[in-house]
Design a protein around this motif. Structure first.
Motif, PDB file in Angstrom:
ATOM      1  N   ARG A   1       0.739  -1.172  -0.034  1.00  0.00           N
ATOM      2  CA  ARG A   1       0.200  -0.063   0.007  1.00  0.00           C
ATOM      3  C   ARG A   1       0.807   1.320  -0.053  1.00  0.00           C
ATOM      4  O   ARG A   1       2.087   1.481   0.790  1.00  0.00           O
ATOM      5  CB  ARG A   1      -0.818   0.132   1.302  1.00  0.00           C
ATOM      6  CG  ARG A   1      -1.936  -1.106   1.210  1.00  0.00           C
ATOM      7  CD  ARG A   1      -3.183  -0.741   0.354  1.00  0.00           C
ATOM      8  NE  ARG A   1      -4.028  -0.027   0.851  1.00  0.00           N
ATOM      9  CZ  ARG A   1      -4.339   1.211   0.462  1.00  0.00           C
ATOM     10  NH1 ARG A   1      -4.072   1.730  -0.600  1.00  0.00           N
ATOM     11  NH2 ARG A   1      -5.501   1.942   1.148  1.00  0.00           N
ATOM     12  N   PHE A   2       0.328   2.180  -0.626  1.00  0.00           N
ATOM     13  CA  PHE A   2       1.035   3.690  -0.822  1.00  0.00           C
ATOM     14  C   PHE A   2       2.486   3.641  -1.365  1.00  0.00           C
ATOM     15  O   PHE A   2       3.458   4.197  -0.818  1.00  0.00           O
ATOM     16  CB  PHE A   2       1.066   4.034   0.683  1.00  0.00           C
ATOM     17  CG  PHE A   2      -0.170   3.966   1.479  1.00  0.00           C
ATOM     18  CD1 PHE A   2      -1.304   4.469   1.065  1.00  0.00           C
ATOM     19  CD2 PHE A   2      -0.006   2.998   2.711  1.00  0.00           C
ATOM     20  CE1 PHE A   2      -2.435   4.182   1.729  1.00  0.00           C
ATOM     21  CE2 PHE A   2      -1.194   2.852   3.282  1.00  0.00           C
ATOM     22  CZ  PHE A   2      -2.565   3.686   2.902  1.00  0.00           C
ATOM     23  N   THR A   3       2.884   2.484  -2.213  1.00  0.00           N
ATOM     24  CA  THR A   3       3.983   2.553  -3.003  1.00  0.00           C
ATOM     25  C   THR A   3       3.966   2.658  -4.503  1.00  0.00           C
ATOM     26  O   THR A   3       2.912   2.238  -4.846  1.00  0.00           O
ATOM     27  CB  THR A   3       4.796   1.214  -2.413  1.00  0.00           C
ATOM     28  OG1 THR A   3       4.077   0.116  -3.202  1.00  0.00           O
ATOM     29  CG2 THR A   3       4.921   0.978  -1.246  1.00  0.00           C
ATOM     30  N   LYS A   4       4.814   3.166  -4.930  1.00  0.00           N
ATOM     31  CA  LYS A   4       4.809   3.018  -6.602  1.00  0.00           C
ATOM     32  C   LYS A   4       6.090   2.439  -6.988  1.00  0.00           C
ATOM     33  O   LYS A   4       7.242   3.044  -6.726  1.00  0.00           O
ATOM     34  CB  LYS A   4       4.686   4.426  -6.911  1.00  0.00           C
ATOM     35  CG  LYS A   4       3.369   5.198  -6.721  1.00  0.00           C
ATOM     36  CD  LYS A   4       3.192   6.460  -7.355  1.00  0.00           C
ATOM     37  CE  LYS A   4       2.134   6.954  -6.796  1.00  0.00           C
ATOM     38  NZ  LYS A   4       1.539   8.441  -7.412  1.00  0.00           N
ATOM     39  N   PRO A   5       6.194   1.182  -7.770  1.00  0.00           N
ATOM     40  CA  PRO A   5       5.396   0.609  -8.177  1.00  0.00           C
ATOM     41  C   PRO A   5       4.762  -0.270  -6.891  1.00  0.00           C
ATOM     42  O   PRO A   5       4.861  -0.375  -5.872  1.00  0.00           O
ATOM     43  CB  PRO A   5       5.760  -0.391  -9.226  1.00  0.00           C
ATOM     44  CG  PRO A   5       7.294  -0.588  -8.545  1.00  0.00           C
ATOM     45  CD  PRO A   5       7.427   0.627  -8.153  1.00  0.00           C
ATOM     46  N   ILE A   6       3.332  -0.989  -7.152  1.00  0.00           N
ATOM     47  CA  ILE A   6       2.565  -1.678  -6.065  1.00  0.00           C
ATOM     48  C   ILE A   6       3.235  -3.146  -6.338  1.00  0.00           C
ATOM     49  O   ILE A   6       3.319  -3.811  -7.536  1.00  0.00           O
ATOM     50  CB  ILE A   6       1.049  -1.741  -6.488  1.00  0.00           C
ATOM     51  CG1 ILE A   6       0.394  -0.615  -5.903  1.00  0.00           C
ATOM     52  CG2 ILE A   6       0.406  -2.952  -5.482  1.00  0.00           C
ATOM     53  CD1 ILE A   6      -0.805  -0.462  -6.479  1.00  0.00           C
ATOM     54  N   LEU A   7       3.816  -3.815  -5.240  1.00  0.00           N
ATOM     55  CA  LEU A   7       4.300  -5.139  -5.454  1.00  0.00           C
ATOM     56  C   LEU A   7       3.315  -5.945  -4.549  1.00  0.00           C
ATOM     57  O   LEU A   7       2.512  -5.822  -3.797  1.00  0.00           O
ATOM     58  CB  LEU A   7       5.406  -5.113  -4.244  1.00  0.00           C
ATOM     59  CG  LEU A   7       6.723  -4.265  -4.666  1.00  0.00           C
ATOM     60  CD1 LEU A   7       7.619  -4.408  -3.865  1.00  0.00           C
ATOM     61  CD2 LEU A   7       7.154  -4.718  -6.100  1.00  0.00           C
ATOM     62  N   THR A   8       3.338  -7.129  -5.417  1.00  0.00           N
ATOM     63  CA  THR A   8       2.108  -8.308  -5.205  1.00  0.00           C
ATOM     64  C   THR A   8       2.426  -9.611  -4.863  1.00  0.00           C
ATOM     65  O   THR A   8       3.559 -10.164  -5.702  1.00  0.00           O
ATOM     66  CB  THR A   8       0.983  -8.310  -6.239  1.00  0.00           C
ATOM     67  OG1 THR A   8       0.386  -7.075  -6.320  1.00  0.00           O
ATOM     68  CG2 THR A   8      -0.005  -9.185  -5.875  1.00  0.00           C
TER      69      THR A   8
END
Length: 540
Positions: free
Chosen positions: A283-290
């Motif tokens: 959350r709240f990061t760019k990029p989103i890591l999944t």
């Protein structure tokens, strides 16, 4: 009769002189032996050095019961001193066992030390981790669950099984490389991946169709909020960090650094022949890591497939609104038979308000983080030992002020002096664009309010939940926003109040709260343990 009393006394004296704890028949004892050492793992497909506990990464999950006495012997086979801390577990009357540098001398390499603690009046989903340096960035963490006693009912049907899920951010660099980045005053890098129980994907949880499971989920990362969800299934939130909650339905839930939540998940019936994805994303990061794991149905003939369930992206306001929906179950008991709502915290008079503002600074040309203009620097003598032995020159009471002072940030040893049994309001004021996460050792507290902008006393009436806010041990603070907690200071000792965001904590975003009264009694605080390691000025 006189001879029997004399025999009792002599046995007690002999036990103390041998360094053995002599106790009457009492709550059960659980004995745990851990070996901490380096090993190799390939969480991102390439071998790297990790920290193992009993050969495992993550470390073994601990399951105990309310009021159990837990004895943990730690053998340190690393090349550096270490300490374990117990994230959210209240060391009742015993900050000696807290496992941070303000209370304990670290365990030297090639040596042992034993923690002795009781799970007094606690239930819930917690975890443990190495609190020294940046060790936890390489492992040394695990789940720690406290189950309810059989005579105390829980407010939901008994699940078929309980599953511990540890979500962490992860780097290709090990803890020493990451520590060097911070020591040089450089910005901390974004994580390379997210792990679920030590893997970015393919971790499998075997389940039986039609059954209901309890998922105990902890964010054991060091810097990154996560969102948790399960493809095709609904999460029923039932517990947060020792509090039974109103059982709301969620498609996904934000879990911030250091926080834990427990969900009931009911599986589809026997006609289901597919597996499903368990998903955690940043959350709240760019990029989103999944990262994904697999909910593997018994008898399944189809692997998990299809689109991953959609999670929120940046959406700060969405997360704040969701946080306000997590509420106390007022009619349910926790570890004791009396209902949680019988403690009417909203009617207790606040005797002191403390506003803690986090800032970024450059001190001596290097990046640091500060709280009320003090960037914490560890002395060579733990504060608790200095306090116990009346050693001068280690710390000054109230070196941290109750509100942000004027002037530049400076290095210092930050201590707040408080009085046992005071009821205190603490406001965390975030001046940065990043989400903060704050943890108080030795306590849980009521997380009563979140708001944007700058806090003021008038906001108590507009935004505080004084009826059914949950108790927690870690609270998030959104960018350029504030969060407020209420805490009853009923646990005497020296307690660490820290950023759960570990790079910030490593660079000074922490302080200690001294909870004190003049009464010298084992009913308010245990004596120094006979196996205490002495270091710094306390060594002599």
């Amino acid at each position: 009769m006189r001879n029997a009393i004399l025999l009792h006394f002599l046995i007690g004296v002999l036990a103390c002189s041998c360094g053995v704890w002599y106790v009457k028949a009492e709550d059960p004892y659980v004995y745990i032996n851990w070996v901490v050492e380096y090993g190799e793992a390939s969480p991102l497909g390439v071998k790297q050095r990790v920290i193992l506990v009993n050969g495992q990464f993550p470390g073994p999950t601990v399951n105990v019961v309310t009021n159990d006495n837990v004895i943990v012997q730690v053998q340190n086979k690393l090349d550096e001193p270490i300490l374990f801390t117990w994230n959210g577990i209240k060391q009742r009357r015993a900050s000696w066992q807290d496992g941070v540098l303000g209370t304990n001398c670290p365990i030297p390499p090639s040596s042992n030390w034993t923690y002795r603690m009781q799970m007094k009046d606690q239930i819930g989903t917690f975890n443990y981790f190495l609190s020294t340096e940046m060790h936890r960035a390489s492992g040394g963490y695990g789940g720690f669950n406290i189950l309810a006693r059989s005579i105390i009912p829980v407010p939901y049907p008994k699940p078929y099984e309980e599953l511990t899920v540890l979500v962490s951010d992860w780097w290709k660099k090990d803890h020493k490389e990451l520590q060097e980045i911070l020591d040089l005053g450089n910005p901390f890098p974004l994580p390379d991946s997210i792990l679920i129980n030590g893997r970015p994907q393919s971790t499998a949880f075997d389940v039986v169709p039609g059954q209901t499971y309890l998922f105990r989920v902890s964010n054991v990362g060091i810097s990154t909020s996560i969102n948790f969800r399960i493809q095709g299934h609904t999460l029923f939130l039932v517990e947060c960090e020792g509090s039974h909650t109103i059982q709301e339905k969620y498609e996904s839930l934000d879990i911030h650094v250091g926080q834990s939540s427990s969900f009931l998940v009911t599986l589809h019936g026997n006609g289901d022949s597919s597996d499903y994805f368990i998903v955690a994303s940043t959350r709240f990061t760019k990029p989103i890591l999944t990262s994904t794991a697999i909910l593997h149905y018994q008898g399944s003939s189809k692997p998990a497939s299809g689109s991953l369930p959609i999670g929120p992206t940046y959406h700060i306001h969405w997360s704040m609104k969701q946080a306000r929906t997590i509420r106390w179950n007022l009619t349910a008991n926790a570890a004791r038979p009396n209902p949680q709502g019988s403690f009417h915290y909203g009617t207790i008079q606040v005797v002191r308000t403390i506003v803690l503002e986090n800032t970024v600074a450059r001190i001596d040309g290097k990046m640091r983080y500060a709280v009320n203009k003090i960037s914490y620097s560890n002395p060579d003598t733990p504060l608790k030992l200095a306090d116990y032995f009346n050693i001068p020159g280690v710390f000054t009471l109230n070196s941290t002020k109750d509100s942000p002072p004027a002037g530049p940030e400076v290095l210092g040893t930050s201590v707040l002096a408080t009085t046992l049994h005071d009821f205190v309001e603490i406001v965390f004021q975030n001046t940065e664009s990043a989400v903060q996460s704050w943890h108080l050792d030795g306590y849980d507290f009521w997380s009563v309010g979140f708001g944007s902008g700058k806090w003021s006393p008038a906001l108590r009436r507009r935004f505080y939940n004084l009826n059914d806010a949950t108790t927690r041990h870690t609270v998030q603070v959104y960018p350029y926003s504030w969060s407020a907690i209420l805490v009853s200071l009923d646990n005497k000792g020296m307690w660490n109040l820290r950023s759960a965001n570990w790079p910030r904590r490593y660079l000074g975003q922490e302080l200690y709260v001294r909870v004190w009264n003049d009464e010298q009694s084992l009913f308010t605080e245990t004596d120094i343990p006979p196996n205490a390691i002495l270091c710094g000025k306390a060594k002599h």
